[in-house]
Design a protein around this motif. Structure first.
Motif, PDB file in Angstrom:
ATOM      1  N   GLN A 127       8.841  -2.698   9.361  1.00 35.08           N
ATOM      2  CA  GLN A 127       9.068  -1.542  10.227  1.00 35.08           C
ATOM      3  C   GLN A 127       7.752  -0.918  10.671  1.00 35.08           C
ATOM      4  O   GLN A 127       7.512  -0.679  11.854  1.00 35.08           O
ATOM      5  CB  GLN A 127       9.859  -0.482   9.452  1.00 35.08           C
ATOM      6  CG  GLN A 127      11.336  -0.735   9.397  1.00 35.08           C
ATOM      7  CD  GLN A 127      12.013  -0.141  10.618  1.00 35.08           C
ATOM      8  OE1 GLN A 127      11.908   1.037  10.889  1.00 35.08           O
ATOM      9  NE2 GLN A 127      12.680  -0.986  11.376  1.00 35.08           N
ATOM     10  N   GLY A 128       6.904  -0.652   9.686  1.00 36.18           N
ATOM     11  CA  GLY A 128       5.665   0.073   9.954  1.00 36.18           C
ATOM     12  C   GLY A 128       4.735  -0.682  10.891  1.00 36.18           C
ATOM     13  O   GLY A 128       4.209  -0.110  11.849  1.00 36.18           O
ATOM     14  N   THR A 129       4.561  -1.992  10.618  1.00 36.86           N
ATOM     15  CA  THR A 129       3.589  -2.735  11.429  1.00 36.86           C
ATOM     16  C   THR A 129       4.077  -2.867  12.873  1.00 36.86           C
ATOM     17  O   THR A 129       3.276  -2.802  13.797  1.00 36.86           O
ATOM     18  CB  THR A 129       3.331  -4.130  10.843  1.00 36.86           C
ATOM     19  OG1 THR A 129       4.574  -4.766  10.620  1.00 36.86           O
ATOM     20  CG2 THR A 129       2.560  -4.034   9.564  1.00 36.86           C
ATOM     21  N   VAL A 130       5.391  -3.025  13.051  1.00 35.52           N
ATOM     22  CA  VAL A 130       5.893  -3.112  14.426  1.00 35.52           C
ATOM     23  C   VAL A 130       5.684  -1.786  15.133  1.00 35.52           C
ATOM     24  O   VAL A 130       5.338  -1.746  16.314  1.00 35.52           O
ATOM     25  CB  VAL A 130       7.373  -3.535  14.450  1.00 35.52           C
ATOM     26  CG1 VAL A 130       7.960  -3.332  15.822  1.00 35.52           C
ATOM     27  CG2 VAL A 130       7.480  -4.993  14.055  1.00 35.52           C
ATOM     28  N   ARG A 131       5.831  -0.718  14.366  1.00 37.50           N
ATOM     29  CA  ARG A 131       5.579   0.586  14.960  1.00 37.50           C
ATOM     30  C   ARG A 131       4.122   0.671  15.429  1.00 37.50           C
ATOM     31  O   ARG A 131       3.819   1.136  16.538  1.00 37.50           O
ATOM     32  CB  ARG A 131       5.874   1.669  13.926  1.00 37.50           C
ATOM     33  CG  ARG A 131       5.706   3.032  14.489  1.00 37.50           C
ATOM     34  CD  ARG A 131       5.942   4.124  13.474  1.00 37.50           C
ATOM     35  NE  ARG A 131       5.062   5.230  13.823  1.00 37.50           N
ATOM     36  CZ  ARG A 131       4.944   6.316  13.099  1.00 37.50           C
ATOM     37  NH1 ARG A 131       5.622   6.443  11.994  1.00 37.50           N
ATOM     38  NH2 ARG A 131       4.132   7.265  13.477  1.00 37.50           N
ATOM     39  N   ALA A 132       3.226   0.172  14.586  1.00 38.66           N
ATOM     40  CA  ALA A 132       1.805   0.182  14.949  1.00 38.66           C
ATOM     41  C   ALA A 132       1.577  -0.637  16.221  1.00 38.66           C
ATOM     42  O   ALA A 132       0.876  -0.205  17.137  1.00 38.66           O
ATOM     43  CB  ALA A 132       0.971  -0.379  13.815  1.00 38.66           C
ATOM     44  N   SER A 133       2.220  -1.820  16.279  1.00 39.64           N
ATOM     45  CA  SER A 133       2.054  -2.655  17.471  1.00 39.64           C
ATOM     46  C   SER A 133       2.525  -1.915  18.707  1.00 39.64           C
ATOM     47  O   SER A 133       1.881  -1.968  19.754  1.00 39.64           O
ATOM     48  CB  SER A 133       2.872  -3.941  17.351  1.00 39.64           C
ATOM     49  OG  SER A 133       2.453  -4.674  16.248  1.00 39.64           O
ATOM     50  N   VAL A 166       0.620   2.838  11.782  1.00 40.82           N
ATOM     51  CA  VAL A 166       1.746   2.387  10.960  1.00 40.82           C
ATOM     52  C   VAL A 166       2.553   3.607  10.505  1.00 40.82           C
ATOM     53  O   VAL A 166       3.775   3.569  10.422  1.00 40.82           O
ATOM     54  CB  VAL A 166       1.247   1.592   9.722  1.00 40.82           C
ATOM     55  CG1 VAL A 166       2.390   1.299   8.768  1.00 40.82           C
ATOM     56  CG2 VAL A 166       0.610   0.302  10.160  1.00 40.82           C
ATOM     57  N   GLY A 167       1.844   4.685  10.231  1.00 42.71           N
ATOM     58  CA  GLY A 167       2.493   5.885   9.703  1.00 42.71           C
ATOM     59  C   GLY A 167       2.079   6.046   8.254  1.00 42.71           C
ATOM     60  O   GLY A 167       2.281   5.133   7.448  1.00 42.71           O
ATOM     61  N   LEU A 168       1.493   7.204   7.894  1.00 40.02           N
ATOM     62  CA  LEU A 168       0.936   7.345   6.540  1.00 40.02           C
ATOM     63  C   LEU A 168       2.041   7.349   5.496  1.00 40.02           C
ATOM     64  O   LEU A 168       1.886   6.827   4.394  1.00 40.02           O
ATOM     65  CB  LEU A 168       0.109   8.631   6.466  1.00 40.02           C
ATOM     66  CG  LEU A 168      -1.161   8.559   7.337  1.00 40.02           C
ATOM     67  CD1 LEU A 168      -1.895   9.892   7.344  1.00 40.02           C
ATOM     68  CD2 LEU A 168      -2.085   7.464   6.849  1.00 40.02           C
ATOM     69  N   CYS A 169       3.198   7.910   5.876  1.00 39.18           N
ATOM     70  CA  CYS A 169       4.330   7.945   4.949  1.00 39.18           C
ATOM     71  C   CYS A 169       4.763   6.511   4.616  1.00 39.18           C
ATOM     72  O   CYS A 169       4.922   6.137   3.451  1.00 39.18           O
ATOM     73  CB  CYS A 169       5.457   8.722   5.606  1.00 39.18           C
ATOM     74  SG  CYS A 169       6.915   8.819   4.582  1.00 39.18           S
ATOM     75  N   PHE A 170       4.914   5.706   5.681  1.00 37.74           N
ATOM     76  CA  PHE A 170       5.250   4.286   5.495  1.00 37.74           C
ATOM     77  C   PHE A 170       4.249   3.639   4.545  1.00 37.74           C
ATOM     78  O   PHE A 170       4.620   2.966   3.598  1.00 37.74           O
ATOM     79  CB  PHE A 170       5.160   3.550   6.845  1.00 37.74           C
ATOM     80  CG  PHE A 170       6.468   3.479   7.573  1.00 37.74           C
ATOM     81  CD1 PHE A 170       7.547   2.844   6.991  1.00 37.74           C
ATOM     82  CD2 PHE A 170       6.610   4.008   8.849  1.00 37.74           C
ATOM     83  CE1 PHE A 170       8.752   2.743   7.661  1.00 37.74           C
ATOM     84  CE2 PHE A 170       7.815   3.919   9.528  1.00 37.74           C
ATOM     85  CZ  PHE A 170       8.888   3.291   8.927  1.00 37.74           C
ATOM     86  N   VAL A 200       2.870   0.754  -0.447  1.00 41.25           N
ATOM     87  CA  VAL A 200       2.010   0.565  -1.617  1.00 41.25           C
ATOM     88  C   VAL A 200       2.810   0.773  -2.901  1.00 41.25           C
ATOM     89  O   VAL A 200       2.704  -0.017  -3.853  1.00 41.25           O
ATOM     90  CB  VAL A 200       0.796   1.511  -1.557  1.00 41.25           C
ATOM     91  CG1 VAL A 200      -0.016   1.432  -2.843  1.00 41.25           C
ATOM     92  CG2 VAL A 200      -0.078   1.162  -0.368  1.00 41.25           C
ATOM     93  N   MET A 201       3.656   1.799  -2.902  1.00 42.03           N
ATOM     94  CA  MET A 201       4.465   2.050  -4.111  1.00 42.03           C
ATOM     95  C   MET A 201       5.344   0.841  -4.433  1.00 42.03           C
ATOM     96  O   MET A 201       5.518   0.484  -5.598  1.00 42.03           O
ATOM     97  CB  MET A 201       5.354   3.294  -3.939  1.00 42.03           C
ATOM     98  CG  MET A 201       4.626   4.632  -3.932  1.00 42.03           C
ATOM     99  SD  MET A 201       3.194   4.724  -4.995  1.00 42.03           S
ATOM    100  CE  MET A 201       3.940   4.658  -6.596  1.00 42.03           C
ATOM    101  N   GLY A 202       5.908   0.234  -3.378  1.00 42.01           N
ATOM    102  CA  GLY A 202       6.738  -0.959  -3.598  1.00 42.01           C
ATOM    103  C   GLY A 202       5.952  -2.044  -4.322  1.00 42.01           C
ATOM    104  O   GLY A 202       6.419  -2.630  -5.311  1.00 42.01           O
ATOM    105  N   TYR A 203       4.735  -2.275  -3.859  1.00 39.97           N
ATOM    106  CA  TYR A 203       3.911  -3.306  -4.499  1.00 39.97           C
ATOM    107  C   TYR A 203       3.565  -2.924  -5.935  1.00 39.97           C
ATOM    108  O   TYR A 203       3.544  -3.775  -6.823  1.00 39.97           O
ATOM    109  CB  TYR A 203       2.638  -3.550  -3.688  1.00 39.97           C
ATOM    110  CG  TYR A 203       2.874  -4.479  -2.528  1.00 39.97           C
ATOM    111  CD1 TYR A 203       3.080  -5.838  -2.754  1.00 39.97           C
ATOM    112  CD2 TYR A 203       2.914  -4.018  -1.225  1.00 39.97           C
ATOM    113  CE1 TYR A 203       3.319  -6.706  -1.703  1.00 39.97           C
ATOM    114  CE2 TYR A 203       3.150  -4.878  -0.167  1.00 39.97           C
ATOM    115  CZ  TYR A 203       3.351  -6.223  -0.408  1.00 39.97           C
ATOM    116  OH  TYR A 203       3.595  -7.076   0.619  1.00 39.97           O
ATOM    117  N   VAL A 204       3.306  -1.628  -6.153  1.00 39.17           N
ATOM    118  CA  VAL A 204       3.004  -1.184  -7.515  1.00 39.17           C
ATOM    119  C   VAL A 204       4.183  -1.504  -8.434  1.00 39.17           C
ATOM    120  O   VAL A 204       4.019  -2.057  -9.528  1.00 39.17           O
ATOM    121  CB  VAL A 204       2.693   0.329  -7.537  1.00 39.17           C
ATOM    122  CG1 VAL A 204       2.658   0.849  -8.960  1.00 39.17           C
ATOM    123  CG2 VAL A 204       1.360   0.598  -6.847  1.00 39.17           C
TER     124      VAL A 204
END
Length: 1496
Positions: free
Chosen positions: A964-970, A891-895, A900-904
């Motif tokens: 974005q991140g999950t599609v990148r992982a896929s 996914v990318g660690l930065c993503f 997580v910050m968004g959810y916080v």
């Protein structure tokens, strides 16, 4: 009362105890009645004292009878009785406590009645306890062991307690499929499908009738009487498949879209059938759901009463306790009903899936040829996996369709009671949000549809790549196909990203929804009227009602869109392909041997198909009397032992079996196979050589002992001498089949003189037929054909007459030696050398073949190489943490950090708005009896609004990023998986079933694409929700942080803000209550989850592993359809499918129950939390404000859900992350050598085409023996070399070595002074050309099949086609070079496919050409064409020919004779013929005496 009455039913201890207790109850009632009569003598007695005991007597008698009746059932205790005992105990509580009170206050007046009451109450209590246990009779013990559910008691079934033993077992050790309990009989595939089929037939008839009506109406409208004549029989049969393929196929582009109006199909029958089949399940689920929905609304009302109780100084304590207990009971019953409901839904889901898959399977066995061309195997498998799975998901939510509107209406009614008309503001907000959502859903649906197409397309190509992987490797075509897959994948991911964006927008809308609704309602409520002050009671009751609203509002649109997606889908329109036979009239006498000959593409195979009933028959009929056996042109081999392949489901007759093995020249092969006839043959017979496959296929036919044998060129793939042997011992006038009717399609002229009748086909019609002599005399096409290849022929016929004349003793001696002496397997994977194997097996084979008398012998150990296909690895134990990390890295660690910050941020805003609301409600106390200042009011509304909006915005930010991140992982994962699989060595594909690899690309990639992102998101939000509630509590009561941190207990405590020292004592008492509750609750939760996760995870893995065989078996069936049908084995295959299905079903069912098991236990813990928080509020009454109690209890009500979800999502995440693990397993498969290395061969290499073998050794797998044992030889530039040898001498291995499909075990190969081991594989493979043994084509245009990289111009391509004698054929096609080749090239005949392969080679024009038995499947004419072409076009190349027919190599410069992996003779053909060696013996078999005698 009882489903299955057992014949005998024993009396168990438990049964006796129950009956004794019930009898005692009767006695107490009788005693009471007697008392009444005694009292009546002393004076009048109230009537109730007669009626009461009489009723008791009646009911207790009923209980006795019911308990006795249940003795004859599998499940012996009765749910009705259990509920009855609960009710009597509850009702007895009131008289019980009043009697106790009286007794405490004054002496007891009526002692006998007092005592009797307590005795009967005690008995009832005992009966209640006893009825909680399962009563298992000795005769049902066995059934109970296989599936405890059938004998479990009512209490145990409601709480799923019977499943506990499985959970503990799964915790102690990883579960195996053998540990999983059997299905109940009514849940087995057979039972389900029988019911489904019965209902399907009636529904189909109705639907067809409606269709006819529609058509008639349409015709009347068009005023065109003969338009739209009703469908052909085949089409109407295919409707089933089409309707089920609904969500799939769109009309193919360019499939003559203008061909009249679109066809109409019977509609809607599938849903009707499903509803009718599973109506009982549906109704029960409805009942449970209604009870649950009603109870959902009880909790907010009780909360309201509780807040009122806390705020009211004068209320009695018992009221508070009553409310607390009621809250608890409501929660428990609610969770029991909900879990039963879910259990029923999921069961419905898997049962629907099972019946659909069974229906598709059965349908595919009866599908007409035309439909089979319509849909590729890949698509049908997709239909079984993806679409049946979708129906399964739909079944889980189907009840939301009526339950959501019901909940919405009820919430609105109750809200109106709280807030009056101002609720309308909130509802208006909701209604406004609906169209937005509808729009989003519609958009998402179109994207999903596009993606289904992409997925299909990708799976289709993947299946093909895996099937033709060998060709891709030999031609170095992997990059081209990798590019094709990646292009499709790119489209798929683009759609996926858009889909995720839409999803995040709709999530945003739904987060806003409840919040906007409450904001609107409260604001309007406060603004409308000065006197409306928001107090705790109103606010928190309203909020918990809005929370109830939230779920149905969110699910309703989802379910509707899902339904639309399921029930829509254009249907594939059938276009029947014209068949290749024009008009054939044939009459074949019983017991005769008929040969069918003709050029490539003249319709020989079509004739065979027609006889088997596989062709669409347009006019005329075929009449066949007797049973059939069929040997197809390309042998179809199942993944089973060799013996199973031959016996093919018939009875085993050992003598006949041995006779067949001998006649089919299979005995020498058995010597070689590691475990004789018990050796497992891989998918598509991968570890047998072409000749062996063909002989096994022939043996299967011979063993089946049918009346009519249809043989489609069975002799093409075997060596000449073996062909001769087979003809003599099996097919010919003296063979095993001499009394049967035999129809033999053949290219080999040598056998024609011995057949009774010859049929010559040309262009789909019979050009002439008669016996050999008649046809020669007729001077027709046939005799010209013979004259063309005449001189070789005369030799052969002399040889044959000689052979027939000498049929006496020489033949006898011959047969013992001839094929058996040298026959070897040529074995792609288990190439074990003969000597060693036969030594190892000599003891074993004797004991096996002569049914050994001593049965005490231990079973033979599995020999090295006996088992080819390894069992699919099932990872056990915890999913490694590295898997999560690997996914997050993708996914990318930065993503990840920003997500997580968004959810916080979102939950910070959420905490803020909750505290603000609690504060706002306390205004009602602060400003009591004074006007509420307007600026205060506006401030309250404003801040509340701002906090809510920011909450939604943070969430939008987080979900967008995660899309974005999950599609990148896929993308990353699929990319790595694909490139690694394409770089895997050939041996990997030989030992891994294709279904297993496809499963990685289908199921596991789907999980990575769509399921894991959802799981991750819901896990984060659950986790945050719990943390945030914790924070709310800490902010409200700083005192608690001290307690929380050391105990690290995640739970909510009372919120006490401004407490005075005088209240400290009450507070501490409350705290001790809490802590007790919490330590208990969290430890319970943790232990449940720990037990559950290990079981659930393993069950998910078992589900994946047991699912593959369903698809493998299906793929195998579809590819061998004509064989299965010819032998009439459909029933057996249906049974096999049912067994495979049931194994998968039971693991899925077990998994479903494990979920329910956990949920019930967690929700019980949750109910305890609610109970504790309510109890605390009651105990600490007077020290707390209403606002805080409201916040505490409503959080508790909410948090139980969240806590459940947290455990559920974390286990779901863990079970889904298994997909990453499985994909990763194939991402780390060992690669073959690099495609390109630093060292490149010189430009234009090889320019001369000299090949040197220097002491070259090779083996197939490290544990096997050498196949080539140190070969040394030089092949000069432009030399033509023939390679011959018995089967298994290592001929094919030689080609594999040149292409480095096999890497050297010693020695080296040098081509034009370059050691081939030092350069990249692609550099090497692009410089050589091969015409492979099996012609493999790929879906796509003809041009793509010739030149996938578009390196050549159209002129060059046409030139190659012309040389390959395909030009006229291709020019005759409507699309010419862009003609679409269907899956595996099925729309070309085998001969034409072979010519396409020749054209490929001509196009490449490398300096070195290798011909691998390329002429096996071609008639003599085409053979002649190929030979002449190769001679002229490749005159200046080095040509290595691996020959079956010696004629093809008689004009080579030299012939290399291989034997057991060594070169035994290597010289010119003339020299070898003079030398009496192996070669001259082979030549004699083939009827060649001198090198000049062959025109070929």
């Amino acid at each position: 009362m009882c489903k299955s009455r057992a014949k005998k039913s024993s009396v168990t201890k438990l049964y006796i105890i129950k009956q004794v207790l019930a009898a005692l109850l009767v006695l107490t009632a009788v005693a009471e009645l007697a008392l009444a009569f005694v009292d009546a003598e002393q004076g009048a007695v109230p009537a109730v004292q007669y009626t009461n005991p009489s009723l008791y007597i009646a009911t207790s008698m009923m209980v006795l009878l019911v308990q006795d009746a249940r003795r004859f059932c599998l499940r012996r205790d009765s749910g009705v009785l259990f509920c009855f005992w609960i009710l009597t105990l509850l009702c007895g509580i009131l008289p019980f406590q009043s009697l106790v009170r009286k007794a405490l206050q004054e002496p007891i007046s009526d002692l006998p009645r007092f005592i009797l009451y307590f005795i009967s109450y005690g008995l009832q209590l005992l009966l209640f306890l006893v009825s909680g246990f399962s009563d298992i009779a000795p005769e049902t013990k066995e059934i109970g062991k296989k599936n405890p559910e059938v004998t479990a008691s009512f209490l145990s079934s409601v709480t799923f307690q019977w499943y506990s033993s499985m959970v503990f077992k799964g915790y102690r050790k990883p579960l195996e499929i053998e540990d999983v309990w059997e299905l109940k009989d009514e849940d087995k595939t057979k039972a389900l499908y029988t019911a489904f089929e019965k209902n399907m037939k009636t529904a189909m008839q109705k639907a067809r009738a409606e269709l006819e009506k529609r058509k008639r109406k349409k015709r009347r409208q068009e005023g065109d009487p003969d338009h739209g004549s009703s469908m052909s029989k085949a089409q109407s049969q295919d409707i089933l498949v089409l309707e089920e393929r609904q969500p799939k196929k769109k009309k193919k582009k360019g499939d003559n879209e203008d061909s009249g109006p679109p066809k109409d199909y019977p509609k809607g029958w599938l849903m009707k059938t499903l509803v009718k089949t599973f109506q009982q399940n549906l109704l029960l689920a409805v009942a449970f759901k209604v009870v649950h929905d009603a109870l959902v609304f009880v909790s907010p009302q009780l909360l309201k009463l509780l807040i009122a109780f806390v705020s009211d100084e004068d209320s009695f304590a018992w009221q508070g306790y009553l409310y607390a207990i009621l809250l608890f009971l409501a929660a428990v019953i609610q969770s029991l009903c909900l879990q039963q409901h879910f259990s029923l839904c999921f069961q419905l889901g898997i049962n629907v899936r099972a019946s659909l898959i069974a229906a598709i399977y059965k349908k595919s066995l009866t599908m007409s040829g035309a439909t089979r061309k319509e849909s590729t195997v890949g698509e049908t498998v997709n239909l079984m996996s993806a679409d049946a799975q979708r129906f399964m998901d739909l079944a889980n939510f189907i009840h939301q369709l009526w339950s959501s509107p019901l909940q919405i209406i009820l919430s609105i009614v109750f809200l109106w009671g709280e807030l009056g008309p101002s609720v309308l503001a909130g509802i208006a907000t909701l209604v406004l949000l609906l169209p937005i959502n509808a729009f989003l859903v519609a958009k998402a649906k179109t994207i999903q549809e596009r993606n289904m197409k992409n997925k299909d397309e990708r799976m289709k190509i993947m299946t093909e790549i895996l099937n033709g992987i060998k060709i891709l490797k030999l031609f170095a075509w992997e990059p081209s196909f990798e590019k094709r897959v990646n292009e499709i994948r790119a489209h798929e991911l683009k759609n996926l990203v858009n889909f995720s964006y839409l999803q995040s927008v709709s999530v945003f809308v739904f987060t806003c929804a409840p919040f906007l609704v409450s904001l609107a309602s409260f604001a309007v409520y406060v603004l409308v009227d000065e006197n409306n002050i928001l107090d705790a009671q109103k606010a928190f009751t309203a909020i918990s009602l809005f929370n109830v609203l939230r779920f149905p509002m969110a699910t309703l649109p989802m379910v509707i869109s899902f339904l639309v997606q399921e029930l829509m889908g254009d249907l594939a329109v059938l276009f029947l392909q014209p068949s290749c036979l024009c008009s054939v009239t044939l009459d074949i006498m019983p017991g005769s041997l008929v040969a069918v000959v003709g050029a490539v593409g003249s319709g020989k195979s079509s004739l065979v198909s027609a006889m088997l009933g596989e062709m669409e028959n347009i006019k005329g009929h075929i009449n066949i009397q007797g049973s059939l056996a069929y040997v197809p042109q390309q042998a179809w081999i199942q993944n089973a032992t060799l013996k199973d392949n031959i016996i093919f489901g018939s009875e085993l007759d050992e003598a006949r079996y041995q006779q067949v093995l001998k006649a089919c020249a299979l005995l020498p092969d058995l010597e070689l196979l590691p475990a004789g006839d018990q050796t497992e043959i891989g998918e598509k017979g991968i570890n047998l050589s072409g000749g062996q496959k063909q002989r096994v296929s022939l043996a299967r036919a011979v063993y089946s002992n049918a009346d009519i044998y249809i043989l489609d060129d069975p002799l093409s793939a075997v060596d000449a001498h073996v062909g001769k042997y087979l003809f003599e011992h099996v097919l010919g006038p003296k063979g095993l089949l001499q009394k049967k009717t035999r129809i033999l399609v053949t290219h080999s002229i040598s056998f024609l003189p011995q057949v009774d009748n010859i049929v010559v086909l040309a262009a789909g019609a019979v050009s002439e037929h008669g016996s050999y002599s008649t046809l020669l005399a007729n001077k027709g096409a046939f005799s010209q054909f013979l004259n063309l290849y005449g001189n070789q022929e005369e030799d052969v016929s002399e040889e044959n007459t000689a052979a027939v004349a000498l049929a006496g003793d020489e033949e006898e001696a011959d047969e013992a030696v001839d094929p058996c002496t040298e026959e070897h397997t040529e074995d792609v994977v288990t190439m074990t050398l003969k000597r060693e194997a036969s030594i190892r097996r000599s003891k074993l084979s004797r004991s096996l073949s002569k049914k050994s008398t001593s049965f005490q012998e231990e079973p033979p150990k599995k020999l090295k190489g006996q088992q080819l296909i390894e069992k699919e690895a099932v990872e056990t134990g915890r999913v490694k943490f590295s898997m999560y990390l690997r996914y997050l890295r993708a996914v990318g660690l930065c993503f990840t950090f920003w997500i997580v910050m968004g959810y916080v941020g979102q939950y910070a805003a959420y905490v803020g708005s909750n505290l603000w609301l609690s504060d706002w409600t306390d205004d009602s106390v602060r400003y009591q009896n004074q006007t509420y200042p307007t600026q205060q009011r506006d401030l309250r509304i404003g801040v509340f609004g701002a906090l809510g909006v920011s909450q939604a915005l943070f969430l939008l930010f987080a979900t967008m990023l995660s899309a974005q991140g999950t599609v990148r992982a896929s993308r990353v994962m699929h990319q790595q998986l694909l490139s690694n699989i394409l770089r895997a060595p050939m041996s990997f594909f030989d030992t891994t079933p294709i279904g297993r690899i496809v499963n990685r690309f289908a199921k596991d990639i789907f999980t990575v694409d769509e399921t894991i992102p959802m799981s991750f998101r819901s896990w984060i939000s659950c986790f945050m929700a719990i943390i945030s509630t914790l924070i709310v509590i800490c902010l409200a009561t700083p005192f608690f942080t001290v307690v929380i941190i050391p105990l690290s207990i995640f739970y909510y405590f009372v919120l006490v803000r401004n407490w005075a020292p005088s209240e400290a004592f009450a507070l501490l008492r409350a705290v001790s209550w809490w802590l007790l509750g919490f330590v208990l609750v969290t430890s319970l939760c943790h232990s449940f989850q720990r037990f559950y996760v290990s079981t659930s995870r393993q069950l998910r893995r078992l589900d994946s592993v047991t699912r593959s065989p369903i698809y493998s078996h299906f793929g195998e069936t579809v590819s061998g359809l004509s064989v299965i049908r010819a032998y009439g084995h459909q029933e057996r295959f249906l049974k096999q499918n049912e067994i495979t299905m049931d194994i998968n079903q039971k693991s899925v069912y077990s998994w479903i129950v494990s979920n329910r098991w956990l949920a019930i236990r967690l929700e019980f813990v949750g109910s305890l939390v609610v109970f504790f928080s309510a109890l605390l509020a009651v105990i600490a009454k007077g020290t707390l404000e209403g606002g805080i109690v409201g916040l505490s209890v409503s959080s508790a009500l909410n948090v139980t859900q969240t806590l459940n979800w947290l455990v559920r999502t974390s286990s779901e995440l863990e079970t889904n992350i298994v997909a990453v693990e499985r994909v990763h397993e194939y991402m780390t498969v060992k690669n073959e050598a690099p495609w390109v290395t630093k060292k490149h061969p010189p430009h234009g290499w090889p320019s001369r085409g000299e090949i040197q073998f220097v002491d070259y050794k090779v083996r197939y797998r490290p544990e096997l023996d050498l196949v080539l044992q140190g070969i040394t030889c030089n092949i000069g530039s432009t030399e033509k070399v023939g390679v011959v040898g018995r089967t298994g001498a290592g001929k094919s291995s030689l080609t594999n070595c040149l292409f480095r499909v096999l890497e050297a075990a010693g020695g080296k190969i040098i081509i034009d002074d370059v050691d081939i081991a030092t350069i990249g594989l692609h550099d090497l493979r692009k410089s050589l050309t091969i015409i492979p043994q099996d012609p493999v084509l790929f879906t796509g245009t003809l041009r793509m099949n010739l030149d996938p990289f578009d390196q050549y111009s159209d002129e060059e391509v046409w030139k190659a086609l012309e040389l390959a004698h395909l030009k006229t054929f291709v020019q005759g096609l409507p699309e010419r070079l862009l003609h679409l080749v269907s899956e595996a090239g099925e729309n070309l005949s085998v001969g034409q496919r072979q010519l396409v392969c020749l054209a490929r080679a001509l196009l490449r024009k490398a300096k070195i050409l290798i011909l691998d038995e390329a002429t096996a499947a071609v008639d003599l004419e085409t053979d002649h064409l190929i030979q002449t072409t190769i001679r002229s076009a490749f005159a200046d190349c080095t040509v290595l020919t691996i020959a079956h027919r010696l004629h093809t190599i008689m004009d080579s410069n030299r012939v290399m004779v291989l034997h057991a992996g060594q070169i035994v003779e290597f010289d010119s053909p003339e020299q070898l013929l003079m030398k009496q060696g192996i070669f001259s013996a082979m030549a004699k078999d083939a009827g060649i005496t001198t090198a000049e005698s062959t025109a070929l």
